[in-house]
Design a protein around this motif. Structure first.
Motif, PDB file in Angstrom:
ATOM      1  N   GLY A  46     -44.630  77.493 -52.997  1.00  0.00           N
ATOM      2  CA  GLY A  46     -44.491  78.938 -53.091  1.00  0.00           C
ATOM      3  C   GLY A  46     -45.119  79.512 -54.342  1.00  0.00           C
ATOM      4  N   GLY A  47     -44.779  78.954 -55.502  1.00  0.00           N
ATOM      5  CA  GLY A  47     -45.236  79.514 -56.759  1.00  0.00           C
ATOM      6  C   GLY A  47     -46.735  79.420 -56.961  1.00  0.00           C
ATOM      7  N   LEU A 133     -42.387  89.752 -61.310  1.00  0.00           N
ATOM      8  CA  LEU A 133     -42.060  88.340 -61.498  1.00  0.00           C
ATOM      9  C   LEU A 133     -41.872  87.693 -60.134  1.00  0.00           C
ATOM     10  N   VAL A 134     -42.477  86.530 -59.924  1.00  0.00           N
ATOM     11  CA  VAL A 134     -42.265  85.736 -58.710  1.00  0.00           C
ATOM     12  C   VAL A 134     -41.512  84.471 -59.112  1.00  0.00           C
ATOM     13  N   ASP A 323     -38.093  77.821 -50.839  1.00  0.00           N
ATOM     14  CA  ASP A 323     -36.790  77.311 -50.417  1.00  0.00           C
ATOM     15  C   ASP A 323     -35.625  78.125 -50.960  1.00  0.00           C
ATOM     16  N   ALA A 324     -35.782  78.719 -52.144  1.00  0.00           N
ATOM     17  CA  ALA A 324     -34.656  79.397 -52.797  1.00  0.00           C
ATOM     18  C   ALA A 324     -34.238  80.688 -52.105  1.00  0.00           C
ATOM     19  N   CYS A 325     -35.127  81.313 -51.353  1.00  0.00           N
ATOM     20  CA  CYS A 325     -34.805  82.623 -50.768  1.00  0.00           C
ATOM     21  C   CYS A 325     -34.115  82.479 -49.415  1.00  0.00           C
ATOM     22  N   ASN A 338     -45.609  78.629 -48.392  1.00  0.00           N
ATOM     23  CA  ASN A 338     -47.004  79.041 -48.543  1.00  0.00           C
ATOM     24  C   ASN A 338     -47.248  80.373 -47.843  1.00  0.00           C
ATOM     25  N   SER A 339     -46.723  80.509 -46.637  1.00  0.00           N
ATOM     26  CA  SER A 339     -46.893  81.730 -45.860  1.00  0.00           C
ATOM     27  C   SER A 339     -46.164  82.908 -46.510  1.00  0.00           C
TER      28      SER A 339
END
Length: 427
Positions: A46-47, A133-134, A323-325, A338-339
């Motif tokens: 993700g990051g 911030l991401v 995964d955290a969301c 990724n998406s």
């Protein structure tokens, strides 16, 4: 829908590498965002994707990505390392290509986030200000849910190996040292958890290792769930490849692990004690630690977000991906992260240009290798409907029973991994 399942699988793998998620809706319109700063926490699926694509969509944005390590070792394909089919350096990716793209990569652990001052502070005292911030911190574990299991025990004796790295290698060494005729026990986690098919791929590839090196070994899966992702396909593949080597005990029969005893190498599930030569307990999961420290989680232990933009519903200006969301119905998978990150990057750039974020869409394919040449998958496309994320009916699907496409899908799985890792960390 005219697109065949096989064609969909090929297309979704290609999309992972092409970044084909509506980028045209957020191209630089000639205005600049050179004063805008995006900080990204986490260099995983993700990051790293978010950092790359914000910079790709608008090169004038100042992007800083912070990670505690100098490289990322992927949970996807780590089961191949455990099963002796790959080496860990083959699934480890550094951040050189991101730096070449203009991303400022910072090695350090984040100690705190100040949503009011819009700043991030590292353990070493450095701080970074942001406009957006991401946060993509992955997962953490609820060790208290399993009596006798601690982070220290996981690092030395009963690894979870659910964050790829040293524990991945520890579990592999334990399997190599296990006697032929020994028992491997896997304690699966309750929902929700990272990569729903992951534990069952793991036992598959461990069974493949045993078949070739320790043919008298047994595998016991203790699971709190009454069913699991792609269960009919896994069961069919297990029988076809490994006979009765794998035994699965689900929640209906007290399959969830509640206690471990390191001294006796036993686990307790449903009041029954089981002894193993190698034990792999994957604890219940929650969002990564910094998400809790920053107050981004709710009572579920995960981070609530606005559909599409992935902006936190708790703290403005902070986006959470991966995964955290709480991204349901998307699973907690690398492909989904990724998406999500591409959609999030597009939304952030649009906001910087005072434009409406583009309509989001997502694609996810979860591949699993039951054996080196036997693959299965589940695929889906998602869109927003009435403010909620929903699956697109008729798109995607699961592998057919019978194993007729198993060899081809094993190839698709490898192609997907090569494509998505090139997309994120490649040149």
């Amino acid at each position: 829908m005219s697109l065949s399942r096989r064609g969909f699988l090929k297309l979704s793998a290609a999309m992972a590498g092409a970044g084909a998620l509506g980028a045209a809706g957020c191209q630089n319109d000639g205005t600049t965002a050179e004063a805008k700063r995006v900080v990204v926490i986490g260099g995983g699926f993700g990051g790293a994707t978010a950092a790359k694509y914000v910079k790709l969509f608008d090169p004038d944005v100042d992007v800083t990505m912070i990670d505690g390590k100098a490289s990322h070792t992927t949970c996807p394909f780590s089961n191949l390392v455990i099963g002796g089919l790959k080496e860990i350096d083959e699934i480890t990716h550094d951040f050189t290509a991101l730096q070449k793209r203009g991303v400022n990569v910072v090695k350090g652990w984040v100690a705190g986030i100040d949503p009011e001052a819009r700043s991030v502070t590292l353990e070493d005292g450095r701080s970074f200000e942001y406009d957006r911030l991401v946060v993509s911190p992955g997962i953490d574990f609820d060790f208290d849910a399993v009596e006798g299991l601690t982070p220290e025990i996981a690092e030395t004796t009963i690894p979870h190996a659910w964050q790829a790295g040293e524990q991945t290698l520890l579990l592999r060494r334990q399997l190599e040292a296990m006697p032929d005729g020994g028992t491997f026990i896997l304690g699966a986690p309750p929902n929700p958890f990272r990569c729903p098919p992951g534990p069952y791929e793991r036992v598959s590839l461990i069974a493949n290792y045993f078949k070739n090196h320790k043919p008298n070994a047994k595998i016991l899966v203790l699971d709190p769930k009454t069913k699991f992702s792609k269960e009919p396909l896994f069961r069919e593949g297990w029988t076809a490849n490994y006979g009765n080597m794998i035994e699965w005990i689900g929640g209906d029969f007290g399959g969830g692990v509640t206690k471990v005893d390191v001294d006796t190498m036993t686990v307790t599930a449903g009041g029954t004690e089981y002894q193993g030569d190698v034990i792999n307990v994957i604890p219940p999961q929650k969002a990564g630690k910094i998400a809790h420290v920053a107050g981004l989680t709710d009572e579920t232990g995960w981070c609530p977000i606005n559909t599409g933009t992935y902006e936190s519903t708790i703290h403005a200006g902070i986006h959470v991906v991966g995964d955290a969301c709480i991204g349901s119905p998307l699973p907690k998978s690398g492909f989904a992260a990724n998406s999500q990150a591409k959609n999030c990057a597009a939304a952030i750039v649009a906001m910087f240009h005072n434009e409406s974020p583009p309509e989001p869409s997502w694609v996810n394919t979860c591949y699993s290798l039951v054996a080196p040449d036997y693959g299965i998958s589940v695929a889906a496309v998602y869109r927003v409907e009435d403010g909620k994320t929903v699956s697109v009916e008729g798109a995607g699907g699961v592998s057919p029973l019978g194993g007729e496409n198993a060899e081809a899908e094993a190839g698709y799985a490898r192609d997907w991994y090569a494509s998505i890792t090139e997309d994120i960390w490649g040149s």
